[in-house]
Design a protein around this motif. Structure first.
Motif, short mmCIF file in Angstrom:
data_model
loop_
_atom_site.label_atom_id
_atom_site.label_comp_id
_atom_site.label_asym_id
_atom_site.label_seq_id
_atom_site.Cartn_x
_atom_site.Cartn_y
_atom_site.Cartn_z
N THR A 23 0.83 -1.20 0.00
CA THR A 23 0.00 0.00 0.00
C THR A 23 0.87 1.26 0.00
O THR A 23 0.59 2.22 -0.72
N GLN A 76 1.59 6.68 -6.82
CA GLN A 76 0.57 7.69 -7.13
C GLN A 76 1.12 9.09 -6.92
O GLN A 76 0.78 10.02 -7.64
N SER A 90 -8.21 -3.95 6.05
CA SER A 90 -8.37 -3.35 4.72
C SER A 90 -7.28 -2.31 4.54
O SER A 90 -6.95 -1.59 5.49
N CYS A 135 -6.19 1.00 2.68
CA CYS A 135 -6.83 2.10 1.96
C CYS A 135 -5.84 3.23 1.69
O CYS A 135 -4.90 3.46 2.46
N GLY A 194 -6.56 7.15 1.19
CA GLY A 194 -7.75 8.00 1.35
C GLY A 194 -8.90 7.09 1.76
O GLY A 194 -8.75 6.25 2.64
N ASN A 195 -10.01 7.23 1.06
CA ASN A 195 -11.15 6.39 1.40
C ASN A 195 -11.29 5.20 0.46
O ASN A 195 -12.28 4.48 0.51
N VAL A 196 -10.29 5.00 -0.41
CA VAL A 196 -10.40 3.94 -1.41
C VAL A 196 -9.67 2.68 -0.94
O VAL A 196 -8.49 2.73 -0.59
N ASP A 197 -10.39 1.58 -0.91
CA ASP A 197 -9.79 0.29 -0.58
C ASP A 197 -8.98 -0.17 -1.79
O ASP A 197 -9.53 -0.38 -2.87
N VAL A 198 -7.66 -0.31 -1.61
CA VAL A 198 -6.79 -0.62 -2.75
C VAL A 198 -6.34 -2.09 -2.74
O VAL A 198 -5.29 -2.44 -3.30
N GLU A 211 -5.44 -3.32 -6.28
CA GLU A 211 -4.40 -2.57 -7.01
C GLU A 211 -2.99 -2.82 -6.45
O GLU A 211 -2.01 -2.64 -7.17
#
Ligand code: DC
Length: 228
Positions: A38, A45, A82, A84, A86-90, A93
């Motif tokens: 992550t 990014q 989980s 993440c 931000g608020n996105v579960d990655v 990816e």
């Protein structure tokens, strides 16, 4: 709280076994590799995938890594981790070859390792933990009596990964490519200056090459000592 440290090379089955074990005994499964992944994805990014790979590690040399600055959140709910940004579960990816190829720049950074290790120890203060990775038994939880090191040949590990990918409808890599990737990662993981892949002297070695998941699980269960 009790900690079960499960280490081993890429594709040794430790994450699958750790998940099964944690569910069986009601512990949290902490996947340390997913946290490194992550952080790697968040760095890609931030810097862009064309960035010089050395820049990834350099980002963390000066001060302690601030995961908030990268928007990383490792969230635990219902005994599950989980990952993440931000608020996105990655969760998906972080498993791409693009991320895997860059992990070592993050995993080689001592600041980054300290941050991941601190997070894992905080989890262990709160709950029983099955922690899987490369250095759980040697560096992160050296005092736990429950240490296991899973092993299998490169060929067996590559074949497992290949079949798992095919099962998910993913045929982007050949068996030979996967075998090469795993061998390269073994080399990197075993030779890292800090946090290298190594069996702790008191860890129980399990060669999973000819064992089913259930066999591995029952061997581990037979050795666990609980301490609350
Ligand atoms: O378990 P995994 O294959 O998802 O881990 C990905 C990479 O993260 C691994 O090749 C090296 C790094 N890693 C590490 O350095 N230390 C850990 N405890 C776990 C993973």
């Amino acid at each position: 709280m009790s900690v079960i440290a499960l280490d081993g090379p890429a594709g040794s089955g430790k994450s699958t076994i750790a998940g099964m074990l944690a569910e069986k005994i009601g512990f949290l499964h902490a996947d340390s590799g997913a946290i490194y992944r992550t952080i790697t994805l968040a760095s890609v990014q931030k810097l862009g995938s064309g960035a010089d790979p050395e820049q990834f590690g350099a980002m963390f040399q000066k001060s302690d890594l601030d995961p908030d600055g990268l928007g990383i959140r490792v969230v635990v709910s219902d005994g599950r981790q989980s990952n993440c940004i931000g608020n996105v579960d990655v969760g998906r990816e972080i498993r791409t070859p693009e991320v895997t190829a860059r992990i070592r720049y993050i995993a080689d950074s001592v600041n980054c390792r300290n941050t991941v290790n601190r997070l894992l120890r905080e989890f262990a203060d709160e709950t029983g933990l099955v922690a899987d990775g490369r250095d759980m038994g040697t560096i992160v939880f050296p005092d736990t009596p429950n240490k296991f090191f899973l092993e299998a040949s490169v060929q067996v590990r590559a074949k497992r990964r290949y079949e798992e990918m095919l099962g998910q409808g993913n045929s982007s890599q050949s068996l030979a490519e996967i075998e090469r990737d795993i061998a390269r990662r073994d080399e990197e993981d075993r030779n890292r200056a800090v946090g290298a892949l190594r069996k702790a002297d008191d860890a129980i070695l399990i060669d999973t090459s000819d064992l089913s998941r259930e066999d591995v699980l029952s061997r581990i269960l037979a050795h666990i000592q609980f301490r609350f």
